[in-house]
Design a protein around this motif. Sequence first.
Motif, PDB file in Angstrom:
ATOM      1  N   ASP A  17       0.822  -1.221   0.000  1.00  0.00           N
ATOM      2  CA  ASP A  17       0.000   0.000   0.000  1.00  0.00           C
ATOM      3  C   ASP A  17       0.857   1.274   0.000  1.00  0.00           C
ATOM      4  O   ASP A  17       0.513   2.245  -0.660  1.00  0.00           O
ATOM      5  CB  ASP A  17      -0.918   0.039   1.222  1.00  0.00           C
ATOM      6  CG  ASP A  17      -2.015  -1.006   1.174  1.00  0.00           C
ATOM      7  OD1 ASP A  17      -2.389  -1.436   0.072  1.00  0.00           O
ATOM      8  OD2 ASP A  17      -2.495  -1.407   2.256  1.00  0.00           O
ATOM      9  N   ASP A  88      -3.452  -9.592   7.614  1.00  0.00           N
ATOM     10  CA  ASP A  88      -2.302  -8.776   7.249  1.00  0.00           C
ATOM     11  C   ASP A  88      -1.228  -9.101   8.285  1.00  0.00           C
ATOM     12  O   ASP A  88      -1.312  -8.663   9.434  1.00  0.00           O
ATOM     13  CB  ASP A  88      -2.648  -7.288   7.288  1.00  0.00           C
ATOM     14  CG  ASP A  88      -1.471  -6.407   6.889  1.00  0.00           C
ATOM     15  OD1 ASP A  88      -0.312  -6.866   7.019  1.00  0.00           O
ATOM     16  OD2 ASP A  88      -1.708  -5.267   6.472  1.00  0.00           O
ATOM     17  N   ASN A  91       0.470  -6.162  10.424  1.00  0.00           N
ATOM     18  CA  ASN A  91      -0.180  -5.471  11.535  1.00  0.00           C
ATOM     19  C   ASN A  91      -1.004  -6.413  12.424  1.00  0.00           C
ATOM     20  O   ASN A  91      -1.570  -5.987  13.421  1.00  0.00           O
ATOM     21  CB  ASN A  91      -1.042  -4.294  11.047  1.00  0.00           C
ATOM     22  CG  ASN A  91      -2.228  -4.726  10.208  1.00  0.00           C
ATOM     23  OD1 ASN A  91      -2.695  -5.857  10.270  1.00  0.00           O
ATOM     24  ND2 ASN A  91      -2.734  -3.806   9.405  1.00  0.00           N
ATOM     25  N   LYS A  93      -3.846  -7.745  11.916  1.00  0.00           N
ATOM     26  CA  LYS A  93      -5.299  -7.594  11.805  1.00  0.00           C
ATOM     27  C   LYS A  93      -5.877  -8.621  10.835  1.00  0.00           C
ATOM     28  O   LYS A  93      -5.288  -8.914   9.795  1.00  0.00           O
ATOM     29  CB  LYS A  93      -5.677  -6.195  11.332  1.00  0.00           C
ATOM     30  CG  LYS A  93      -5.378  -5.128  12.357  1.00  0.00           C
ATOM     31  CD  LYS A  93      -5.808  -3.764  11.865  1.00  0.00           C
ATOM     32  CE  LYS A  93      -5.463  -2.708  12.904  1.00  0.00           C
ATOM     33  NZ  LYS A  93      -5.785  -1.362  12.440  1.00  0.00           N
ATOM     34  N   TYR A  95      -9.235  -9.425   8.519  1.00  0.00           N
ATOM     35  CA  TYR A  95     -10.348  -8.734   7.868  1.00  0.00           C
ATOM     36  C   TYR A  95     -11.300  -9.760   7.250  1.00  0.00           C
ATOM     37  O   TYR A  95     -10.864 -10.819   6.804  1.00  0.00           O
ATOM     38  CB  TYR A  95      -9.832  -7.849   6.726  1.00  0.00           C
ATOM     39  CG  TYR A  95      -8.842  -6.804   7.137  1.00  0.00           C
ATOM     40  CD1 TYR A  95      -9.242  -5.492   7.373  1.00  0.00           C
ATOM     41  CD2 TYR A  95      -7.485  -7.100   7.265  1.00  0.00           C
ATOM     42  CE1 TYR A  95      -8.333  -4.516   7.728  1.00  0.00           C
ATOM     43  CE2 TYR A  95      -6.560  -6.130   7.628  1.00  0.00           C
ATOM     44  CZ  TYR A  95      -6.990  -4.845   7.863  1.00  0.00           C
ATOM     45  OH  TYR A  95      -6.082  -3.878   8.218  1.00  0.00           O
ATOM     46  N   ARG A 111     -10.531  -7.151  -1.080  1.00  0.00           N
ATOM     47  CA  ARG A 111     -11.134  -6.137  -0.214  1.00  0.00           C
ATOM     48  C   ARG A 111     -11.331  -6.764   1.164  1.00  0.00           C
ATOM     49  O   ARG A 111     -11.976  -7.791   1.301  1.00  0.00           O
ATOM     50  CB  ARG A 111     -12.453  -5.650  -0.786  1.00  0.00           C
ATOM     51  CG  ARG A 111     -13.056  -4.530   0.058  1.00  0.00           C
ATOM     52  CD  ARG A 111     -14.118  -3.765  -0.678  1.00  0.00           C
ATOM     53  NE  ARG A 111     -13.477  -2.868  -1.654  1.00  0.00           N
ATOM     54  CZ  ARG A 111     -14.141  -2.173  -2.550  1.00  0.00           C
ATOM     55  NH1 ARG A 111     -15.449  -2.261  -2.635  1.00  0.00           N
ATOM     56  NH2 ARG A 111     -13.504  -1.384  -3.386  1.00  0.00           N
ATOM     57  N   TYR A 113     -12.638  -6.158   5.100  1.00  0.00           N
ATOM     58  CA  TYR A 113     -13.576  -5.334   5.875  1.00  0.00           C
ATOM     59  C   TYR A 113     -13.386  -5.559   7.373  1.00  0.00           C
ATOM     60  O   TYR A 113     -13.203  -6.685   7.819  1.00  0.00           O
ATOM     61  CB  TYR A 113     -15.026  -5.730   5.569  1.00  0.00           C
ATOM     62  CG  TYR A 113     -15.477  -5.473   4.162  1.00  0.00           C
ATOM     63  CD1 TYR A 113     -16.138  -4.300   3.837  1.00  0.00           C
ATOM     64  CD2 TYR A 113     -15.265  -6.409   3.157  1.00  0.00           C
ATOM     65  CE1 TYR A 113     -16.575  -4.063   2.537  1.00  0.00           C
ATOM     66  CE2 TYR A 113     -15.696  -6.181   1.862  1.00  0.00           C
ATOM     67  CZ  TYR A 113     -16.352  -5.008   1.564  1.00  0.00           C
ATOM     68  OH  TYR A 113     -16.779  -4.775   0.282  1.00  0.00           O
ATOM     69  N   PHE A 117     -15.811  -0.348   7.583  1.00  0.00           N
ATOM     70  CA  PHE A 117     -14.580   0.156   6.977  1.00  0.00           C
ATOM     71  C   PHE A 117     -13.910  -0.936   6.161  1.00  0.00           C
ATOM     72  O   PHE A 117     -13.971  -2.105   6.514  1.00  0.00           O
ATOM     73  CB  PHE A 117     -13.624   0.665   8.057  1.00  0.00           C
ATOM     74  CG  PHE A 117     -14.246   1.719   8.916  1.00  0.00           C
ATOM     75  CD1 PHE A 117     -14.386   3.021   8.471  1.00  0.00           C
ATOM     76  CD2 PHE A 117     -14.717   1.398  10.181  1.00  0.00           C
ATOM     77  CE1 PHE A 117     -14.978   3.988   9.255  1.00  0.00           C
ATOM     78  CE2 PHE A 117     -15.317   2.360  10.981  1.00  0.00           C
ATOM     79  CZ  PHE A 117     -15.451   3.653  10.514  1.00  0.00           C
ATOM     80  N   TYR A 118     -13.278  -0.544   5.054  1.00  0.00           N
ATOM     81  CA  TYR A 118     -12.600  -1.546   4.235  1.00  0.00           C
ATOM     82  C   TYR A 118     -11.314  -0.992   3.655  1.00  0.00           C
ATOM     83  O   TYR A 118     -11.080   0.209   3.629  1.00  0.00           O
ATOM     84  CB  TYR A 118     -13.506  -2.067   3.121  1.00  0.00           C
ATOM     85  CG  TYR A 118     -13.959  -1.047   2.120  1.00  0.00           C
ATOM     86  CD1 TYR A 118     -13.198  -0.743   1.002  1.00  0.00           C
ATOM     87  CD2 TYR A 118     -15.175  -0.379   2.284  1.00  0.00           C
ATOM     88  CE1 TYR A 118     -13.624   0.190   0.076  1.00  0.00           C
ATOM     89  CE2 TYR A 118     -15.609   0.559   1.371  1.00  0.00           C
ATOM     90  CZ  TYR A 118     -14.831   0.837   0.266  1.00  0.00           C
ATOM     91  OH  TYR A 118     -15.241   1.760  -0.646  1.00  0.00           O
ATOM     92  N   ARG A 119     -10.500  -1.928   3.218  1.00  0.00           N
ATOM     93  CA  ARG A 119      -9.208  -1.638   2.587  1.00  0.00           C
ATOM     94  C   ARG A 119      -9.158  -2.484   1.322  1.00  0.00           C
ATOM     95  O   ARG A 119      -9.505  -3.669   1.345  1.00  0.00           O
ATOM     96  CB  ARG A 119      -8.124  -2.045   3.573  1.00  0.00           C
ATOM     97  CG  ARG A 119      -6.730  -1.868   3.132  1.00  0.00           C
ATOM     98  CD  ARG A 119      -5.816  -2.220   4.305  1.00  0.00           C
ATOM     99  NE  ARG A 119      -4.543  -2.674   3.809  1.00  0.00           N
ATOM    100  CZ  ARG A 119      -3.675  -3.341   4.505  1.00  0.00           C
ATOM    101  NH1 ARG A 119      -3.951  -3.664   5.746  1.00  0.00           N
ATOM    102  NH2 ARG A 119      -2.541  -3.694   3.979  1.00  0.00           N
ATOM    103  N   THR A 120      -8.733  -1.895   0.212  1.00  0.00           N
ATOM    104  CA  THR A 120      -8.718  -2.596  -1.071  1.00  0.00           C
ATOM    105  C   THR A 120      -7.311  -2.623  -1.651  1.00  0.00           C
ATOM    106  O   THR A 120      -6.601  -1.623  -1.590  1.00  0.00           O
ATOM    107  CB  THR A 120      -9.667  -1.899  -2.076  1.00  0.00           C
ATOM    108  OG1 THR A 120     -10.978  -1.858  -1.519  1.00  0.00           O
ATOM    109  CG2 THR A 120      -9.694  -2.640  -3.399  1.00  0.00           C
ATOM    110  N   GLN A 121      -6.938  -3.780  -2.187  1.00  0.00           N
ATOM    111  CA  GLN A 121      -5.691  -3.923  -2.924  1.00  0.00           C
ATOM    112  C   GLN A 121      -6.004  -4.610  -4.240  1.00  0.00           C
ATOM    113  O   GLN A 121      -6.962  -5.378  -4.335  1.00  0.00           O
ATOM    114  CB  GLN A 121      -4.683  -4.799  -2.161  1.00  0.00           C
ATOM    115  CG  GLN A 121      -4.115  -4.183  -0.929  1.00  0.00           C
ATOM    116  CD  GLN A 121      -3.037  -5.061  -0.309  1.00  0.00           C
ATOM    117  OE1 GLN A 121      -3.000  -6.267  -0.494  1.00  0.00           O
ATOM    118  NE2 GLN A 121      -2.143  -4.435   0.428  1.00  0.00           N
TER     119      GLN A 121
END
Length: 127
Positions: A17, A88, A91, A93, A95, A111, A113, A117-121
């Motif tokens: 990221d 991940d 960190n 975490k 998801y 993605r 979640y 909240f979400y994070r996308t790669q």
Amino acid sequence: MAWAQSTPVGLWQSIDDATNKPKAEIRIRESAGVLTGVVEKSLAPSASSNCDLCTDDRKGQPKLGMEIIRGAQKAEGKDVWKDGKILDPDNGKTYTLRMTPLEGGSKLQIRGYIGPFYRTQIWVRVQ
């Protein structure tokens, strides 16, 4: 591209990221309709070679060879895999996961979640 397919099964490069450069190669496999993903190769230096921040059975385990995707299944009638978890290891975490093949399967939208909240790669297929 003869090897491109609309499934997450295969070998993928994850993209960092922060640097937008390849970070690791992840092998996604299918067994009885359930997908798992394992770190096969590190492509970038990491602060620690172990998952020191993990809170489950992977705590303190080496990141190389670690199963970071667990339990993803294909959504009925769609080229989407969901209901799994992705870790991940940097960190610690975990998801809730949703994977969608893009561009004929040459890329994979990952993605993760946590609540709303979400994070996308976007991962790139190696094979």
